[in-house]
Design a protein around this motif. Structure first.
Motif, PDB file in Angstrom:
ATOM      1  N   LYS A 266       0.591  -1.619  -0.246  1.00 39.03           N
ATOM      2  CA  LYS A 266      -0.104  -0.262   0.233  1.00 39.03           C
ATOM      3  C   LYS A 266       0.971   1.269   0.122  1.00 39.03           C
ATOM      4  O   LYS A 266       0.302   2.291   0.264  1.00 39.03           O
ATOM      5  N   ARG A 267       1.838   1.122  -0.618  1.00 36.49           N
ATOM      6  CA  ARG A 267       2.563   1.830  -1.132  1.00 36.49           C
ATOM      7  C   ARG A 267       1.886   3.226  -2.103  1.00 36.49           C
ATOM      8  O   ARG A 267       0.823   2.584  -2.881  1.00 36.49           O
ATOM      9  N   ARG A 268       2.109   4.280  -2.097  1.00 36.04           N
ATOM     10  CA  ARG A 268       2.425   5.404  -2.841  1.00 36.04           C
ATOM     11  C   ARG A 268       2.600   5.920  -4.058  1.00 36.04           C
ATOM     12  O   ARG A 268       2.162   6.849  -5.202  1.00 36.04           O
ATOM     13  N   HIS A 269       3.308   4.865  -4.481  1.00 33.07           N
ATOM     14  CA  HIS A 269       4.533   5.379  -5.227  1.00 33.07           C
ATOM     15  C   HIS A 269       4.647   3.330  -6.602  1.00 33.07           C
ATOM     16  O   HIS A 269       4.719   3.212  -5.831  1.00 33.07           O
ATOM     17  N   LEU A 270       5.022   3.493  -7.303  1.00 28.42           N
ATOM     18  CA  LEU A 270       6.033   2.471  -8.148  1.00 28.42           C
ATOM     19  C   LEU A 270       7.135   2.309  -8.722  1.00 28.42           C
ATOM     20  O   LEU A 270       8.172   3.791  -8.366  1.00 28.42           O
ATOM     21  N   ARG A 271       7.851   1.393  -9.194  1.00 27.44           N
ATOM     22  CA  ARG A 271       8.919   1.680  -8.923  1.00 27.44           C
ATOM     23  C   ARG A 271       9.684   2.661 -10.822  1.00 27.44           C
ATOM     24  O   ARG A 271      10.454   3.349  -9.932  1.00 27.44           O
ATOM     25  N   ALA A 272       9.311   3.308 -10.570  1.00 27.33           N
ATOM     26  CA  ALA A 272       8.982   4.060 -12.156  1.00 27.33           C
ATOM     27  C   ALA A 272       9.001   5.418 -12.090  1.00 27.33           C
ATOM     28  O   ALA A 272       9.897   6.639 -12.308  1.00 27.33           O
ATOM     29  N   ASP A 273       8.177   5.508 -10.843  1.00 28.52           N
ATOM     30  CA  ASP A 273       8.232   7.344 -10.109  1.00 28.52           C
ATOM     31  C   ASP A 273       9.544   7.321  -9.312  1.00 28.52           C
ATOM     32  O   ASP A 273       9.759   8.442  -9.131  1.00 28.52           O
ATOM     33  N   THR A 274       9.999   6.471  -8.764  1.00 24.21           N
ATOM     34  CA  THR A 274      11.370   6.532  -8.186  1.00 24.21           C
ATOM     35  C   THR A 274      12.610   6.802  -8.341  1.00 24.21           C
ATOM     36  O   THR A 274      12.930   7.914  -9.178  1.00 24.21           O
TER      37      THR A 274
END
Length: 430
Positions: A266-274
């Motif tokens: 339930k994090r608010r980011h995905l790999r691409a966001d990082t």
């Protein structure tokens, strides 16, 4: 032995709060006591806290033992049931002098567990401290609590809802620390990128950083602790671009490099966001060094999912890793998910740590021959702006010195101090 002894577990925020507790307990007249400030981030952290309680009593049988912090908040009764413990104080009250008064004046307690509902707390006071005991840098709390509900995390139930310290109080405290000779201030909190919406005008973390740099011109170095990169706002990027006193070092609350695991967390980011954040911040500050928290062996994590976490370390050039083998916390949704074998989780954690060490060695090798601005923490040891440890001699603790990097140490760099005054002049010119 008399006086107040403290023992701190966990995050930088706890380190700051321990100094406040020491001052408040002293104000209350507490004496001959040990205050243990606990952490609840993993089951292992709780176990270590209880082990410390038993050792403190064994080594100091005549001293009162007070337990507080996140583990005391979330598992109050289990600490209260320990014969070695005299008082358990919740996170909502541990920074108030009156919380320590019953231990001083002998007032009878109906229950040695004094823990209130943390979810009812709506404010975080800006406690002013003179400095950090024995440190060249000081931590300043700007925020507390968390409104998010990551499936693995118990901390919101230990810290309560997100709440911010007013900007004026933060600036006032940093001015005082600078006047007391501190060369570096670190902004801390539970979820500091959520700073501000509960304050008048809803300022952001970036606005706070800009205000500090504008209103405390004599502050040599400002550092930000762990952030949730998905919440980084435009003023924060602008601050990194415009003021070199904001250190090129950030720690990311990453947790995983796999999209499915991030969703299950339930994090608010995905790999691409990082990776997008990493690219953007390094475009602004090419020397930026990034660390990250990563959990290994989260429930349902397959080998392929783990490889995504492993690969993002190299792809993002993540250097300072805090790696945790997943540990189920009772009461969290993740504890009810299909678990990964504990041995597998530990093996994956070891591989992640090795990957982080590879990135750290590469960083150190890239600094050979460079001239660095080093804050001397204690005799023989300092840290660069990128937070790399440097072994050096002949420099006074608390000073910022220009240092030529001459070699590698097992845990960082070896340097030769050049001139402290020149370092300050060079920094001001920049």
């Amino acid at each position: 032995m008399t006086g107040i002894e403290t023992l701190t577990f966990g995050c930088r925020l706890n380190a700051h709060e321990t100094e406040v507790m020491r001052a408040e307990a002293t104000k209350a007249g507490l004496d001959n006591a040990i205050i243990i400030n606990t952490c609840a981030v993993t089951a292992e952290a709780v176990r270590q806290a209880k082990q410390a309680v038993r050792k403190a009593h064994r080594d100091n049988p005549d001293r009162r033992i007070i337990v507080t912090g996140c583990a005391a908040q979330t598992e109050a009764r289990s600490f209260g049931d320990m014969a070695e413990v005299d008082l358990v104080i919740g996170n909502a009250d541990k920074l108030r002098a009156e919380s320590y008064a019953p231990m001083v004046f002998g007032a009878p307690l109906n229950d040695k567990v004094q823990v209130n509902d943390i979810m009812s707390v709506r404010e975080t006071a800006g406690h002013l401290i003179e400095g950090m005991d024995g440190r060249a840098r000081a931590f300043v709390q700007v925020q507390n609590g968390c409104d998010h509900r990551c499936t693995f995390c118990i901390i919101p139930f230990g810290r309560g809802p997100s709440r911010s310290v007013p900007m004026g109080l933060v600036v006032e405290q940093i001015r005082k620390l600078v006047d007391n000779g501190y060369g570096e201030v670190v902004l801390t909190g539970v979820d500091i990128t959520s700073y501000g919406p509960d304050l008048p005008g809803a300022p952001s973390l970036g606005k706070l950083v800009q205000a500090i740099l504008r209103h405390v011109p004599d502050l040599p170095r400002l550092r930000i602790s762990s952030i949730d990169s998905i919440e980084a706002d435009a003023p924060l990027f602008e601050a990194f671009a415009s003021d070199r006193r904001l250190m090129p070092h950030l720690h990311l609350s990453l947790q995983s490099g796999d999209d499915m695991i991030l969703k299950r967390m339930k994090r608010r980011h995905l790999r691409a966001d990082t990776l997008e954040f990493v690219e953007k911040i390094r475009a602004i500050r090419p020397e930026m060094v990034l660390g990250a928290d990563i959990i290994a062996g989260f429930p349902t994590e397959t080998d392929a999912m783990f490889e995504n976490s492993l690969s993002i370390v190299a792809e993002g050039r993540l250097t300072y890793l805090h790696v945790f083998p997943y540990s189920p916390r009772s009461g969290t949704p993740a504890a009810r998910m299909p678990q990964v074998d504990r041995g597998v989780a530990k093996a994956r954690a070891a591989r992640l740590r090795e990957a982080g060490e590879t990135q750290f060695r590469a960083l150190c090798e890239s600094r050979l021959g460079a001239i660095e601005s080093v804050l001397v923490e204690r005799e023989g040891l300092g840290r660069t702006e990128q937070f790399v440890p440097v072994t050096l001699s002949g420099a006074e603790p608390g000073r910022i010195v220009r240092t030529r990097i001459t070699g590698l140490a097992p845990d960082g760099l070896v340097g030769e101090a050049i001139d402290a005054g020149a370092a300050n002049a060079e920094r001001n010119a920049a």
